[in-house]
Design a protein around this motif. Structure first.
Motif, mmCIF file in Angstrom:
data_model
loop_
_atom_site.group_PDB
_atom_site.id
_atom_site.type_symbol
_atom_site.label_atom_id
_atom_site.label_comp_id
_atom_site.label_asym_id
_atom_site.label_seq_id
_atom_site.Cartn_x
_atom_site.Cartn_y
_atom_site.Cartn_z
ATOM 1 N N LEU A 71 0.860 -1.189 0.000
ATOM 2 C CA LEU A 71 0.000 0.000 0.000
ATOM 3 C C LEU A 71 0.893 1.236 0.000
ATOM 4 C CD1 LEU A 71 -2.862 1.299 0.256
ATOM 5 C CD2 LEU A 71 -2.485 1.306 2.738
ATOM 6 N N GLU A 72 0.722 2.092 -0.981
ATOM 7 C CA GLU A 72 1.382 3.388 -1.018
ATOM 8 C C GLU A 72 0.303 4.443 -1.147
ATOM 9 O OE1 GLU A 72 4.559 3.815 -3.789
ATOM 10 O OE2 GLU A 72 5.249 1.755 -3.554
ATOM 11 N N THR A 73 0.204 5.309 -0.153
ATOM 12 C CA THR A 73 -0.902 6.267 -0.132
ATOM 13 C C THR A 73 -0.542 7.473 0.719
ATOM 14 O OG1 THR A 73 -3.293 6.482 0.223
ATOM 15 C CG2 THR A 73 -2.050 5.271 1.895
ATOM 16 N N ASP A 74 -1.347 8.521 0.588
ATOM 17 C CA ASP A 74 -1.225 9.702 1.452
ATOM 18 C C ASP A 74 -2.168 9.528 2.637
ATOM 19 O OD1 ASP A 74 0.627 10.996 -0.129
ATOM 20 O OD2 ASP A 74 -0.894 11.964 -1.365
ATOM 21 N N ILE A 75 -1.649 9.741 3.839
ATOM 22 C CA ILE A 75 -2.449 9.638 5.057
ATOM 23 C C ILE A 75 -2.796 11.049 5.522
ATOM 24 C CG2 ILE A 75 -2.588 8.704 7.395
ATOM 25 C CD1 ILE A 75 -2.262 6.564 5.254
ATOM 26 N N THR A 76 -4.073 11.306 5.730
ATOM 27 C CA THR A 76 -4.554 12.610 6.183
ATOM 28 C C THR A 76 -4.705 12.603 7.696
ATOM 29 O OG1 THR A 76 -5.754 12.934 4.101
ATOM 30 C CG2 THR A 76 -6.411 14.307 5.965
ATOM 31 N N GLY A 77 -4.325 13.716 8.353
ATOM 32 C CA GLY A 77 -4.512 13.832 9.796
ATOM 33 C C GLY A 77 -5.985 13.893 10.153
ATOM 34 N N GLN A 78 -6.318 13.402 11.353
ATOM 35 C CA GLN A 78 -7.725 13.390 11.766
ATOM 36 C C GLN A 78 -8.327 14.796 11.785
ATOM 37 O OE1 GLN A 78 -8.789 10.927 15.167
ATOM 38 N NE2 GLN A 78 -6.872 9.783 14.982
ATOM 39 N N ALA A 79 -7.523 15.791 12.154
ATOM 40 C CA ALA A 79 -8.049 17.155 12.236
ATOM 41 C C ALA A 79 -8.413 17.714 10.868
ATOM 42 C CB ALA A 79 -7.020 18.068 12.906
ATOM 43 N N ASP A 80 -7.897 17.121 9.800
ATOM 44 C CA ASP A 80 -8.195 17.593 8.443
ATOM 45 C C ASP A 80 -9.305 16.775 7.771
ATOM 46 O OD1 ASP A 80 -6.274 19.536 8.652
ATOM 47 O OD2 ASP A 80 -4.707 18.367 7.674
ATOM 48 N N TYR A 81 -10.022 16.015 8.563
ATOM 49 C CA TYR A 81 -11.113 15.193 8.016
ATOM 50 C C TYR A 81 -12.153 16.079 7.323
ATOM 51 C CZ TYR A 81 -15.450 12.443 8.067
ATOM 52 O OH TYR A 81 -16.619 11.818 7.724
ATOM 53 N N VAL A 82 -12.497 15.711 6.110
ATOM 54 C CA VAL A 82 -13.563 16.388 5.359
ATOM 55 C C VAL A 82 -14.498 15.299 4.848
ATOM 56 C CG1 VAL A 82 -14.150 17.853 3.398
ATOM 57 C CG2 VAL A 82 -12.035 18.270 4.679
ATOM 58 N N ALA A 83 -15.753 15.353 5.276
ATOM 59 C CA ALA A 83 -16.687 14.266 4.992
ATOM 60 C C ALA A 83 -16.892 14.049 3.505
ATOM 61 C CB ALA A 83 -18.024 14.546 5.680
ATOM 62 N N VAL A 84 -16.872 15.135 2.716
ATOM 63 C CA VAL A 84 -17.217 15.000 1.303
ATOM 64 C C VAL A 84 -16.011 14.598 0.451
ATOM 65 C CG1 VAL A 84 -19.116 16.645 1.454
ATOM 66 C CG2 VAL A 84 -16.812 17.459 0.935
ATOM 67 N N ASP A 85 -14.824 14.551 1.042
ATOM 68 C CA ASP A 85 -13.634 14.184 0.277
ATOM 69 C C ASP A 85 -13.438 12.674 0.355
ATOM 70 O OD1 ASP A 85 -11.213 13.862 -0.949
ATOM 71 O OD2 ASP A 85 -10.183 15.435 0.162
ATOM 72 N N GLN A 88 -9.639 10.786 0.810
ATOM 73 C CA GLN A 88 -8.807 10.788 2.017
ATOM 74 C C GLN A 88 -8.665 9.385 2.615
ATOM 75 O OE1 GLN A 88 -10.846 13.679 4.527
ATOM 76 N NE2 GLN A 88 -9.290 15.226 4.061
ATOM 77 N N THR A 89 -7.460 9.101 3.135
ATOM 78 C CA THR A 89 -7.220 7.916 3.948
ATOM 79 C C THR A 89 -6.701 8.399 5.293
ATOM 80 O OG1 THR A 89 -6.685 6.541 2.041
ATOM 81 C CG2 THR A 89 -5.904 5.788 4.193
ATOM 82 N N ILE A 90 -7.347 8.000 6.376
ATOM 83 C CA ILE A 90 -6.982 8.479 7.705
ATOM 84 C C ILE A 90 -6.390 7.362 8.565
ATOM 85 C CG2 ILE A 90 -7.955 9.393 9.865
ATOM 86 C CD1 ILE A 90 -9.734 11.178 8.184
ATOM 87 N N LEU A 91 -6.880 6.129 8.415
ATOM 88 C CA LEU A 91 -6.412 5.013 9.238
ATOM 89 C C LEU A 91 -6.058 3.811 8.368
ATOM 90 C CD1 LEU A 91 -9.157 5.113 12.045
ATOM 91 C CD2 LEU A 91 -6.820 5.987 12.222
#
Length: 439
Positions: A71-85, A88-91
């Motif tokens: 798996l190669e991906t960008d991980i987004t911080g929880q504080a930057d969570y955007v429901a409509v995006d 995003q991968t957070i966990l």
């Protein structure tokens, strides 16, 4: 918040042999503040909440699916969570059979917004281990805090000689991560294609989460500066009517240039925090241009600038002239004349054999001069001087002397007795007629 976490079914977060040692989230040590610190739960607890189900990846290590072993991906911080995006991968969970050990969980512990008070591992990729498949009450252990360029290996992850390696490729707005089991990653992440067909444009995205009074919120975006080729632009927000909700993102491709964004609250109390927890984000391309400034607590308005002007490429350097200056004349080929090899045959003249003349006689040989006279000077005359004459002196006429030239006439001469005399010169230096020789 720690005790409330227990009510959610969360057990403690540990590090090494220290209970409560994981200070990156709320299930480590307890804190006495009523309103803080601002931090989230770690990756295992956040997986357990189910809050990010649509933004998490479950890698079944050793499985047959494409993302099970690489798996190669960008991980987004929880504080930057955007429901409509939806991108995003957070966990991420690295699953294995419970008989082989606890599972690993991964997140980007970005220190911003609601996670700005995290006390450990801020802005690093955090790896924790937890049992119960991440769905039930279980302790967790912090296993790694990885910065950009760092990696961590979990040897024999499935109980054999195959390793699991986690590598952080870069860290910024997101963390780019590669998770590889048994060396099965062969490709790198393909760059995300730009949504704008025109290469001279970038996408602007405005994302709004409203407070209790959504109609009070509005924004504008306009061109500033004077970038070459940038079209004039004046955009404004739609009317928001849904309270306490993430609104549909406004997205538009715009010319690369410089822009000014202004968001306004008509009542003057911002979007946070007395009446809801509104916020805003503005992306220019993939960059959050007001990161850390978009909490919504801005009073009447917030204004910020972003963008750039493309700098034209420098012209190539002027080529060297074709006809260059001719090289200098080479040195003469013939070597210089060699030094003479014979010494002079005649020796120098010998020194004189006679000694020099003796020095002059030291003292004079003549006798010394005569002493001063011994006789005293003649005494002054004792007789008084003769008295002055009583008769006046006889006037004596001036006598002129002449150079007499033979046979030349003599001019009249006044003699001493007052008579005139004259004559001629028969010989040189003849008498002047008064008995005196002429001169």
């Amino acid at each position: 918040m720690h005790e409330l976490g227990h009510n959610f079914g969360f057990d403690h977060s540990n590090e090494g042999t220290q209970d409560y040692g994981d200070q990156s989230g709320m299930m480590g040590s307890s804190y006495s503040e009523d309103e803080g610190p601002l931090m989230c739960f770690n990756a295992a607890k956040s997986w357990q909440t189910g809050w990010f189900n649509e933004k998490r990846v479950n890698m079944n290590i050793g499985g047959s699916e494409a993302t099970d072993n690489c798996l190669e991906t960008d991980i987004t911080g929880q504080a930057d969570y955007v429901a409509v995006d939806t991108t995003q991968t957070i966990l991420v969970k690295m699953n294995r059979a419970s008989s082989l050990g606890r599972d690993l969980f991964l997140m980007y512990n970005k220190k911003t917004g609601v996670n700005s008070g995290t006390a450990e591992g801020g802005n690093t990729v955090m790896v924790v281990e937890a049992g119960a498949e991440g769905t039930g009450y279980a302790e967790s252990w912090l296993m790694g805090k990885l910065g950009a360029g760092q990696s961590q290996t979990f040897a024999g992850y499935l109980g054999d000689d195959r390793d699991l390696v986690i590598t952080v490729l870069s860290i910024g707005d997101t963390a780019q991560v590669k998770i590889e089991f048994d060396g099965l990653c062969t490709n790198t992440i393909a760059p995300t294609p730009s949504p704008c067909e025109n290469p001279n444009q970038k996408q602007v995205s405005v994302q709004i989460a409203t407070d209790t009074y959504p109609a009070e919120t509005s924004w504008t975006l306009k061109k500033v500066g004077s970038c070459a080729g940038q079209a004039d632009l004046n955009l404004s927000s739609p009317t928001y009517s849904t309270a306490n909700a993430v609104q549909a993102a406004f997205e538009q491709c715009v010319d690369k240039g410089q822009y000014e964004f202004t968001i306004t609250d008509a009542y003057g109390d911002g979007m946070c925090c007395s009446y809801g927890a509104g916020s805003f984000q503005v992306f220019y391309g993939d960059r959050d241009v007001f990161e850390g400034q978009s909490s919504g607590d801005f009073g009447a308005s917030f204004t910020g600038n972003f963008g750039e002007c493309d700098v034209p490429a420098s012209p190539p350097p002027t080529p060297a002239p074709v006809n260059s200056t001719p090289p200098p004349t080479p040195a003469p080929v013939n070597p210089p004349t060699s030094l003479p090899t014979t010494e002079p045959t005649n020796p120098p003249s010998p020194l004189p054999t006679n000694p020099p003349s003796p020095n002059p006689t030291a003292e004079p040989t003549n006798p010394p001069p005569t002493n001063a006279p011994t006789n005293p000077p003649t005494p002054l005359p004792s007789s008084p001087p003769s008295p002055a004459p009583t008769n006046p002196p006889v006037a004596v006429a001036a006598v002129d002397k002449y150079i007499c030239t033979k046979n030349a006439p003599l001019p009249a001469t006044i003699c001493a007795d007052g008579s005139l005399a004259g004559g001629s010169c028969s010989t040189a230096n003849a008498p002047d007629g008064c008995g005196n020789g002429g001169k």
